[in-house]
Design a protein around this motif. Sequence first.
Motif, PDB file in Angstrom:
ATOM      1  N   MET A  66       4.654  -3.259  11.711  1.00 18.68           N
ATOM      2  CA  MET A  66       5.730  -1.851  10.509  1.00 18.68           C
ATOM      3  C   MET A  66       6.816  -2.446  10.017  1.00 18.68           C
ATOM      4  O   MET A  66       7.063  -1.977   8.739  1.00 18.68           O
ATOM      5  CB  MET A  66       5.778  -0.479  10.990  1.00 18.68           C
ATOM      6  CG  MET A  66       4.109   0.100  11.623  1.00 18.68           C
ATOM      7  SD  MET A  66       2.973  -0.393   9.677  1.00 18.68           S
ATOM      8  CE  MET A  66       4.379   1.049   8.468  1.00 18.68           C
TER       9      MET A  66
ATOM     10  N   GLY B   1      -1.084   0.920   2.574  1.00 14.49           N
ATOM     11  CA  GLY B   1      -1.542  -0.728   3.460  1.00 14.49           C
ATOM     12  C   GLY B   1      -2.554  -1.408   2.139  1.00 14.49           C
ATOM     13  O   GLY B   1      -2.851  -1.905   1.178  1.00 14.49           O
TER      14      GLY B   1
ATOM     15  N   THR C 118       0.326  -3.826   7.531  1.00 19.44           N
ATOM     16  CA  THR C 118       0.661  -2.112   7.531  1.00 19.44           C
ATOM     17  C   THR C 118      -0.458  -1.785   8.310  1.00 19.44           C
ATOM     18  O   THR C 118      -0.386  -0.509   8.807  1.00 19.44           O
ATOM     19  CB  THR C 118       1.129  -1.556   5.829  1.00 19.44           C
ATOM     20  OG1 THR C 118       2.078  -2.344   5.709  1.00 19.44           O
ATOM     21  CG2 THR C 118       1.232   0.052   6.032  1.00 19.44           C
TER      22      THR C 118
ATOM     23  N   SER D  84       6.488  -5.655   8.081  1.00 23.48           N
ATOM     24  CA  SER D  84       5.153  -4.869   6.723  1.00 23.48           C
ATOM     25  C   SER D  84       6.428  -4.515   5.545  1.00 23.48           C
ATOM     26  O   SER D  84       6.633  -4.725   4.711  1.00 23.48           O
ATOM     27  CB  SER D  84       4.258  -3.886   6.883  1.00 23.48           C
ATOM     28  OG  SER D  84       4.017  -3.777   5.880  1.00 23.48           O
ATOM     29  N   ASN D  85       7.206  -3.314   6.303  1.00 22.38           N
ATOM     30  CA  ASN D  85       8.832  -2.664   5.392  1.00 22.38           C
ATOM     31  C   ASN D  85       9.920  -4.365   4.740  1.00 22.38           C
ATOM     32  O   ASN D  85       9.765  -4.805   3.513  1.00 22.38           O
ATOM     33  CB  ASN D  85       9.622  -2.678   6.353  1.00 22.38           C
ATOM     34  CG  ASN D  85       9.231  -0.668   6.335  1.00 22.38           C
ATOM     35  OD1 ASN D  85       7.836  -1.204   5.951  1.00 22.38           O
ATOM     36  ND2 ASN D  85       9.046  -0.081   7.413  1.00 22.38           N
TER      37      ASN D  85
ATOM     38  N   SER E 244       5.257   3.121   2.512  1.00 20.22           N
ATOM     39  CA  SER E 244       4.896   2.189   4.290  1.00 20.22           C
ATOM     40  C   SER E 244       6.225   2.330   4.665  1.00 20.22           C
ATOM     41  O   SER E 244       6.519   2.637   6.033  1.00 20.22           O
ATOM     42  CB  SER E 244       4.729   0.451   4.207  1.00 20.22           C
ATOM     43  OG  SER E 244       4.872   0.450   5.415  1.00 20.22           O
TER      44      SER E 244
ATOM     45  N   TRP F 166       5.542  -0.207  -0.827  1.00 22.98           N
ATOM     46  CA  TRP F 166       5.558  -0.674   0.292  1.00 22.98           C
ATOM     47  C   TRP F 166       6.766   0.574   0.429  1.00 22.98           C
ATOM     48  O   TRP F 166       7.128   1.179   1.414  1.00 22.98           O
ATOM     49  CB  TRP F 166       7.293  -1.089  -0.547  1.00 22.98           C
ATOM     50  CG  TRP F 166       8.199  -1.565   0.004  1.00 22.98           C
ATOM     51  CD1 TRP F 166       7.885  -2.676   0.710  1.00 22.98           C
ATOM     52  CD2 TRP F 166       8.634  -1.108  -0.527  1.00 22.98           C
ATOM     53  NE1 TRP F 166       9.214  -2.922   1.571  1.00 22.98           N
ATOM     54  CE2 TRP F 166      10.336  -1.211   1.031  1.00 22.98           C
ATOM     55  CE3 TRP F 166       9.982  -0.167  -1.411  1.00 22.98           C
ATOM     56  CZ2 TRP F 166      11.439  -1.992   0.267  1.00 22.98           C
ATOM     57  CZ3 TRP F 166      11.178  -0.754  -1.481  1.00 22.98           C
ATOM     58  CH2 TRP F 166      12.088  -0.789  -1.057  1.00 22.98           C
TER      59      TRP F 166
ATOM     60  N   GLY G  15      -0.431   5.840   6.199  1.00 23.38           N
ATOM     61  CA  GLY G  15      -0.502   4.391   5.416  1.00 23.38           C
ATOM     62  C   GLY G  15      -1.429   3.508   5.277  1.00 23.38           C
ATOM     63  O   GLY G  15      -1.579   2.486   5.106  1.00 23.38           O
TER      64      GLY G  15
ATOM     65  N   THR H 103       6.855   4.472   8.819  1.00 19.82           N
ATOM     66  CA  THR H 103       7.435   3.862  10.014  1.00 19.82           C
ATOM     67  C   THR H 103       8.251   4.296  10.022  1.00 19.82           C
ATOM     68  O   THR H 103       8.025   4.709  11.409  1.00 19.82           O
ATOM     69  CB  THR H 103       8.349   2.466   9.179  1.00 19.82           C
ATOM     70  OG1 THR H 103       7.225   1.417   8.342  1.00 19.82           O
ATOM     71  CG2 THR H 103       8.942   1.929  10.456  1.00 19.82           C
TER      72      THR H 103
END
Length: 219
Positions: A78, A167, A127, A81-82, A18, A15, A163, A22
């Motif tokens: 993204m 992921g 991600t 995803s966060n 990621s 995390w 990235g 971003t």
Amino acid sequence: AKAQLGAMLLAVLGWVSSCVTTFVPLWKNLNLDLNELEVWNMGLWQVCITQEEGVMECQAHGSFLALPPELRISRLLMCLSNGLGLLGCLLAALGLEGWRTCEDKPGRKQRLLLAGGVTLGMAGITTLVPISWVAYNTVLDFWDETVPDIVPRWEFGEATFLGWFAGAFLAAGGLLLACSARSTRTATPLDPACRQAPAARGLPGDHQHLHPKNADLVI
């Protein structure tokens, strides 16, 4: 417990990676043949120029709608995803065996761990999709034969590889947490009524044995 803790650390690392991916302007790199002292870097939010002295000048993208489709959708995915990664980490943390939350409700604790694992898996997918999409278009543009050779080509930046690792870590951590939730067997405390059941069943029998004796004494 150790396996859950390891999966949780893996998910948190994914995390954080990621989130860094971003916002850093390192999705694409461009080296100009005419001026090798300048390196161009592009991200989802801005373009930066790094000169030989180490000075970096950045400029934000002019308009969201003017961006290529892969960059526009990558921004949204993204950010999603966060958010999913943060939510998954919080849910999974509440379901870990080492925490005292919901100890009196092991079923809810198991469901929290499973929900956190699934959410982290979704964060990993959201991600990997934009990273792979941008990388695919970068490869297509790099090998485009219709573009003259003298035109500079964009190449993979450091954030692309970061990235992919992010992921993979999110997906692996979420999968391990979900599997540990399914294999968890927590012992539920015995209900007070169950503990009192033998004594309760013995009382009527005692009354039945005492009743005839009492009747004889009365007679």
